[in-house]
Design an enzyme around this catalytic site. Structure first.
Site, PDB file in Angstrom:
ATOM      1  CG  ASP A  62      48.041  34.928  46.409  1.00 48.49           C
ATOM      2  OD1 ASP A  62      49.008  34.615  45.692  1.00 48.49           O
ATOM      3  OD2 ASP A  62      46.851  34.702  46.079  1.00 48.49           O
ATOM      4  CG  ASP A  68      49.370  43.190  46.840  1.00 44.81           C
ATOM      5  OD1 ASP A  68      49.555  44.204  46.147  1.00 44.81           O
ATOM      6  OD2 ASP A  68      49.655  42.041  46.467  1.00 44.81           O
ATOM      7  NE  ARG A 132      43.384  40.627  42.415  1.00 38.88           N
ATOM      8  CZ  ARG A 132      44.445  39.941  42.809  1.00 38.88           C
ATOM      9  NH1 ARG A 132      45.173  40.351  43.825  1.00 38.88           N
ATOM     10  NH2 ARG A 132      44.772  38.830  42.183  1.00 38.88           N
ATOM     11  CG  HIS A 162      48.862  44.544  41.633  1.00 39.28           C
ATOM     12  ND1 HIS A 162      49.356  43.375  42.146  1.00 39.28           N
ATOM     13  CD2 HIS A 162      47.681  44.769  42.277  1.00 39.28           C
ATOM     14  CE1 HIS A 162      48.517  42.909  43.070  1.00 39.28           C
ATOM     15  NE2 HIS A 162      47.491  43.730  43.163  1.00 39.28           N
ATOM     16  CB  CYS A 247      54.830  41.215  45.399  1.00 40.62           C
ATOM     17  SG  CYS A 247      54.370  41.652  43.745  1.00 40.62           S
TER      18      CYS A 247
HETATM   19  N1  GLY Z   1      49.230  35.938  43.359  1.00 38.63           N
HETATM   20  C1  GLY Z   1      49.251  37.306  43.621  1.00 38.63           C
HETATM   21  C2  GLY Z   1      47.924  37.909  43.492  1.00 38.63           C
HETATM   22  O1  GLY Z   1      47.248  37.583  42.542  1.00 38.63           O
HETATM   23  O2  GLY Z   1      47.471  38.669  44.301  1.00 38.63           O
END
Ligand code: GLY
Length: 252
Positions: A62, A68, A132, A162, A247
């Site tokens: 990823d 992120d 997350r 997210h 992203c």
């Molecule tokens: N595939 C992006 C994530 O789940 O972080």
């Protein structure tokens, strides 16, 4: 709206299809993902951005979703602590790169935080509490932002990956988003995306351009009416891996 001059991006690797996904849209094509990533980099250049391109890191499927790994303000880059164990460590090479340009701050254990959960609206930040990003990570970020003169509000996020999977700030008091997140846009203008076009809630404003994903006509017609200079990008392969327009870059 804030003007950006630089972006960090990372090319998808051959391990891209082994990343995390909930989409059920099938396996992404590595070759097509590379083409779509090249078009994304071209869009950044057209928008006046100096693009710093990192090569793929096969340890992290990823890893192209660089957003992120940091939250960047004028004053500092706050290096995050990704909330999925398979993504923990992606942030280290971003730190190496961005420390050439920015003072570094860090989110530390037991805090978890991913940049996809952070929505900036002028001097205010919204922090999504998700699988997350935990409250410990959110509290750490809020403290750091306060030090630099920003405010932060935590938002529980239930049905999406997210926070920014479900809402974008387009500038000029305009938002686009899903019904669940309409509270963020209270008193402002929000284009509500239909369930069948939910993916189009993730748009990206880069300087004078507004980038939208290709293939969502209902959202597009509403966005067009706002008068932005629109660039449409095909995002099919990234969508298969739960990734959107925001992203793929760290803008600063
Ligand atoms: N595939 C992006 C994530 O789940 O972080």
């Amino acid at each position: 709206m804030h003007q950006f001059t630089r972006a960090i991006v990372r090319k998808p690797g051959k391990s891209f299809a082994k990343g995390i996904t909930t989409s059920n849209l099938g396996k992404p094509s590595f070759e097509l993902a590379l083409e779509q990533h090249a078009a994304y980099r071209e869009m950044l250049k057209q928008s006046g951005i100096d693009v710093i391109v990192l090569e793929a890191d096969e340890r992290y499927p990823d890893g192209c979703f660089v957003e992120d790994t940091a939250v960047v303000t004028n004053e500092a880059a706050i290096i995050t602590r990704p909330g999925d164990p398979s993504r923990l460590g992606e942030e280290e090479s971003i730190l190496q790169t961005i420390s050439k340009y920015k003072k570094i701050e860090r989110i530390t254990a037991p805090g978890n935080l991913e940049g996809g959960d952070i929505l900036r609206v002028e001097k205010k930040f919204y922090i999504g509490i998700t699988k997350r990003t935990n409250t410990e990570g959110a509290n750490q970020l809020a403290q750091l932002l306060k030090k630099y003169g920003y405010t932060a509000t935590q938002v529980p996020v239930k049905n999406i990956l997210h926070l920014k999977t479900g809402i974008a700030y387009l500038g000029d008091n305009n938002f686009i988003g899903v019904d669940e997140l309409k509270g963020i846009a209270q008193g402002k203008n929000m284009i509500k995306v239909e369930q069948s076009e939910e993916y189009s809630a993730n748009c990206l404003r880069v300087n004078d351009n507004l980038i939208i994903p290709k293939g969502f006509p209902k959202s597009k017609s509403q966005i067009v009416s706002l008068g932005y200079n629109i660039i449409e990008l095909e995002m099919s392969e990234f969508r298969k891996m739960d990734g959107g327009l925001t992203c793929l870059s760290l803008l600063f």
